[in-house]
Design an enzyme around this catalytic site. Structure first.
Site, PDB file in Angstrom:
ATOM      1  N   ALA A  57       0.833  -1.210   0.000  1.00 48.24           N
ATOM      2  CA  ALA A  57       0.000   0.000   0.000  1.00 48.24           C
ATOM      3  C   ALA A  57       0.864   1.255   0.000  1.00 48.24           C
ATOM      4  CB  ALA A  57      -0.936  -0.003   1.210  1.00 48.24           C
ATOM      5  N   ASP A  58       1.914   1.254   0.806  1.00 49.10           N
ATOM      6  CA  ASP A  58       2.822   2.407   0.851  1.00 49.10           C
ATOM      7  C   ASP A  58       3.519   2.617  -0.489  1.00 49.10           C
ATOM      8  OD1 ASP A  58       2.856   3.870   3.287  1.00 49.10           O
ATOM      9  OD2 ASP A  58       3.781   2.191   4.313  1.00 49.10           O
TER      10      ASP A  58
END
Length: 393
Positions: free
Chosen positions: A176-177
């Site tokens: 996600a990052d």
């Protein structure tokens, strides 16, 4: 690589980016821009700086963590108190010179600091302003704190990670990052190009949640097509079988016979031509339906030889296969070394410090390490002098 020309300017040379972000998604995105030549000024709180400077469970020679050193090369550091009137006023003057601002405060904070998009666009209409957050600038979850773990869990990613009936498992890397960093970079570069045509920048809303969901293209295609929620499959695949990790005599390796041609080759290679037209395995759909029985049969054959031998044999036959490597094996192996995925940077405190190499190779204008990851506030006086000189001019 004969077209490489280090005398040419880097693609983003002349673009100024204010990196008002911390930890991973924002700093990683800004580092990608810096690697391509942008002048990235990392605006940090005095005294503490980016909280990643003190992260991780081990110490280096200096105060900065290895994580910080791997996400902030090619930047300059400006220590600035954005909560003070003096700091805010200087930020406004700096923003007049900028093309892009990247921030990752929780929604609402930049408004309280008076450095939000609406405030900045009044002094610089061309600004491309990127807000990175856990769940976006709007919606019922917008005010929640959001990190990679929460985004993976709440986007559905964790629901398909791991093995059936196992405990919840997150992806081993921060998808996600890093995904948000990549999508934010794609958005801001598109907006920057648009601003050159129209003279108007825009506000970009990038979230870890949305980015993680964007990776679900196969899973949601299955759900929308069948009405059945996707579930964990371990290393196997929704589209093809066999296509997963399989066990040999000494351990596992990965392989994929993803179409009829490769399936026929595999059956011949393992001495089981009877499987090619077997009523349970003759088509991709049948092999998917009877995957567990198929893998059991294949592993009974793979178990007769070691994994490295099978990988060589499969590759020689044109069937995709590979070993399962640790990170040290991947980075220090012959291909990772050839691709320069580990490089060393000179640092004033650490000496030679390792960094992950450039993930995309610009063959005509290759990325370069122009600056070491900055010490906190290392360039404060330099940047302030530039702003004063510009005002005087």
């Amino acid at each position: 690589m004969s077209d490489t020309n280090t005398s040419l300017p880097l693609p983003l040379q002349g673009i100024r980016v204010l990196d008002v972000s911390q930890v991973m998604a924002g700093p990683f995105a800004c580092m990608l821009l810096a690697d391509l030549g942008a002048d990235v000024i990392k605006v940090e709180p005095p005294g503490t700086g980016d909280q990643t400077r003190g992260a991780m469970g081990f110490k280096m020679k200096g105060p900065d963590s290895m994580g910080f050193l791997n996400m902030n090369r090619n930047k300059r550091s400006l220590a600035l108190d954005l909560k003070s009137d003096e700091g805010r006023e200087f930020f406004y003057r700096l923003a007049e010179t900028a093309d892009v601002i990247v921030e990752n405060y929780r929604p609402g904070v930049v408004q309280r600091l008076k450095i939000d998009y609406e405030s900045i666009r009044r002094i610089n209409p061309r600004i491309v302003y990127v807000s990175i957050s856990g769940f976006g600038q709007s919606g019922p979850w917008a005010s929640r704190p959001g990190f990679d773990l929460m985004a993976q869990a709440m986007s559905g990613v964790m629901s398909v990670t791991g093995y059936p009936d196992g405990k919840p498992v997150k992806a081993g890397v921060p998808v996600a990052d890093i995904g948000c960093a990549l999508f934010a970079t794609y958005g801001l570069l598109a907006a920057y190009i648009g601003a050159q045509k129209t003279g108007q920048g825009q506000h970009i809303d990038a979230s870890l949640f949305d980015s993680a969901m964007a990776f679900s293209v196969w899973d949601m295609s299955e759900y929308w097509g069948t009405g059945k929620p996707p579930t964990p499959l371990g290393t196997s695949n929704k589209m093809s079988a066999p296509y997963q990790a399989v066990k040999a005599r000494d351990g596992h390796f990965v392989m994929g016979a993803t179409n009829q041609k490769l399936w026929a080759k595999l059956c011949a290679l393992i001495g089981r031509p009877d499987l090619q037209e077997h009523p349970d395995f003759a088509t991709v759909a049948l092999r998917l339906r009877n995957r567990e029985a198929l893998i059991a049969i294949l592993e009974s054959e793979f178990g007769k030889r070691d994994s490295a031998e099978w990988v060589d044999t499969l590759l020689a036959a044109g069937i995709p296969a590979g070993p399962i490597l640790t990170y040290p094996e991947a980075f220090e192996g012959e291909h990772g070394t050839h691709r320069r995925m580990c490089m060393e940077i000179d640092h004033p405190i650490e000496g030679k410090v390792k960094n992950i190499g450039f993930p995309v190779k610009m063959l005509g204008t290759p990325q370069r390490v122009r600056r070491h990851p900055p010490l906190l506030g290392e360039h404060t006086e330099e940047i302030m002098a530039e702003v004063v000189a510009r005002a005087a001019a």
